[in-house]
Write an enzyme that holds these catalytic residues in place. Structure first.
Site, PDB file in Angstrom:
ATOM      1  N   SER A  94       0.791  -1.234   0.000  1.00  0.00           N
ATOM      2  CA  SER A  94       0.000   0.000   0.000  1.00  0.00           C
ATOM      3  C   SER A  94       0.823   1.284   0.000  1.00  0.00           C
ATOM      4  CB  SER A  94      -0.958   0.011   1.193  1.00  0.00           C
ATOM      5  OG  SER A  94      -2.032  -0.868   0.961  1.00  0.00           O
ATOM      6  N   LYS A 112      -0.062   3.766  -2.613  1.00  0.00           N
ATOM      7  CA  LYS A 112      -1.136   4.761  -2.497  1.00  0.00           C
ATOM      8  C   LYS A 112      -0.610   6.185  -2.348  1.00  0.00           C
ATOM      9  CE  LYS A 112      -4.646   1.590  -0.736  1.00  0.00           C
ATOM     10  NZ  LYS A 112      -4.177   0.385  -0.047  1.00  0.00           N
ATOM     11  N   SER A 143      -6.048   3.596   4.246  1.00  0.00           N
ATOM     12  CA  SER A 143      -5.527   2.709   3.202  1.00  0.00           C
ATOM     13  C   SER A 143      -6.634   1.975   2.454  1.00  0.00           C
ATOM     14  CB  SER A 143      -4.545   1.682   3.816  1.00  0.00           C
ATOM     15  OG  SER A 143      -3.666   1.196   2.835  1.00  0.00           O
ATOM     16  N   LYS A 145       3.209   6.332   5.346  1.00  0.00           N
ATOM     17  CA  LYS A 145       2.201   5.374   4.861  1.00  0.00           C
ATOM     18  C   LYS A 145       2.616   3.980   5.280  1.00  0.00           C
ATOM     19  CE  LYS A 145      -1.490   4.199   2.601  1.00  0.00           C
ATOM     20  NZ  LYS A 145      -1.578   3.017   3.499  1.00  0.00           N
TER      21      LYS A 145
END
Length: 329
Positions: free
Chosen positions: A53, A56, A108, A212
């Site tokens: 992720s 992202k 997320s 993140k």
């Protein structure tokens, strides 16, 4: 803050100016200067690997740059049924790009990633093309995207260094920075629900400013963190590191203890040749350790043509670690 007083200038005539902490064998990490992108520390930093992720961050930046925050997005059935982590979007629901971005970065949401991609790119495939085009533009040589969420695909790869650069580039966008540094976000559109940033170090607000999280079975744990302390700014990325929270704090603290913000050139005017003066509009400040301070040289490239600009390079021994355009008088 320190200042390097001795400056060496070399004028070169050009025809034109163009402007671990690791626990497993396949783990990798990178620590970069968040101002310049210089790799300060790393292990397998340029090795390709799945990033889950952390994808992202790039999805958010591409969506921000190619859509309006107040655009209303109609959630498709495909987006609502996206596999993996979710902010529980419903098919046919209308929600703004801004809310989707917070759901993407803080929680997320794979459904948010899919919805943003469809809206921004006109299709999932169109958005992925935008992601890869932007990666190529910024020289992310070890990065290739096949989806906007980071779900596993054999070709969906990046590296610890490239991923750190993604966060550096994204943080230069004010909207991204505002979203990525948010700890708690209350969504009016999602019935007043409050989303807390999943990044534990950002929650603690003890030097970690943005970042993140990521995880898939294939990628393992992945983590990106932007740290600030005493004017020093670094980005840490770990891939397939199970003890990532502690490793990030250790790596950041190590850099903070070993490096100083050094002014290698003050703002002002410098005589480059008998009839040419170089104007530096702002001081050049870099993260350097004590050994590196001795190897710094400033080099100015001038054009033979009647250009009003030159390039100021800072070399660490033989490596170019910083460049900026300067005005010629």
């Amino acid at each position: 803050m320190k200042t390097i007083v001795k400056l060496l200038f070399v004028v070169i005539c050009l025809f034109a100016i163009y402007f671990s902490a690791a626990n497993s064998a396949d783990a990798s990490y990178a620590v970069i200067d968040a101002e310049t992108g210089r790799l300060l520390s790393g292990s397998n930093a340029h090795a390709q690997a799945p990033i889950a992720s952390l994808t992202k961050m790039w999805t958010a930046l591409v969506a921000i740059e190619n859509s309006n925050l107040d655009d209303k997005v109609v959630i498709s059935r495909q987006a609502a049924l996206s596999e993996g982590s979710s902010i529980y979007l419903e098919s046919g629901e209308k929600i703004t790009v801004e809310t989707l971005l917070y759901g993407l970065m803080l929680r997320s949401g794979n459904d948010a990633a899919y919805a943003l991609a469809e809206h921004t790119g006109g299709s999932l495939e169109g958005f992925i093309d935008l992601m890869n085009e932007k990666a190529t533009l910024y020289g992310l040589k070890n990065t290739y995207f096949t989806n906007p969420s980071g779900l596993h695909h054999d070709l969906h790869l990046s590296s610890a260094y490239d991923t750190a650069m993604m966060l550096k580039i994204a943080l230069e966008n004010d909207t991204f920075r505002k979203i990525a540094t948010t700890v708690n976000y209350k969504s009016i559109e999602k019935k007043g629900v409050t989303w807390q940033n999943k990044h534990r170090l950002v929650q603690e607000q003890n030097g970690a400013v943005a970042g993140k999280t990521g995880f898939t079975k294939a990628a393992g744990r992945t983590l990106a963190t932007y740290f600030e302390k005493d004017g020093k700014k670094v980005i840490v990325v770990t891939l397939r590191e199970s003890n990532d929270w502690q490793v990030h704090k250790h790596l950041a603290n190590h850099v903070f203890s070993q490096y100083d913000v050094v002014t290698v050139a003050e703002k002002g005017e410098y005589k480059a040749t008998e009839d040419t003066t170089v104007s530096l509009n702002k001081p050049i400040k870099l993260l350097l350790n004590k050994q590196e301070e001795q190897g710094i040289k400033n080099v100015i490239h001038l054009s033979r043509s009647k250009s009003k600009y030159g390039i100021w390079h800072v070399f660490l021994n033989k490596e170019n670690i910083y460049s900026t355009r300067v005005t010629l008088k």
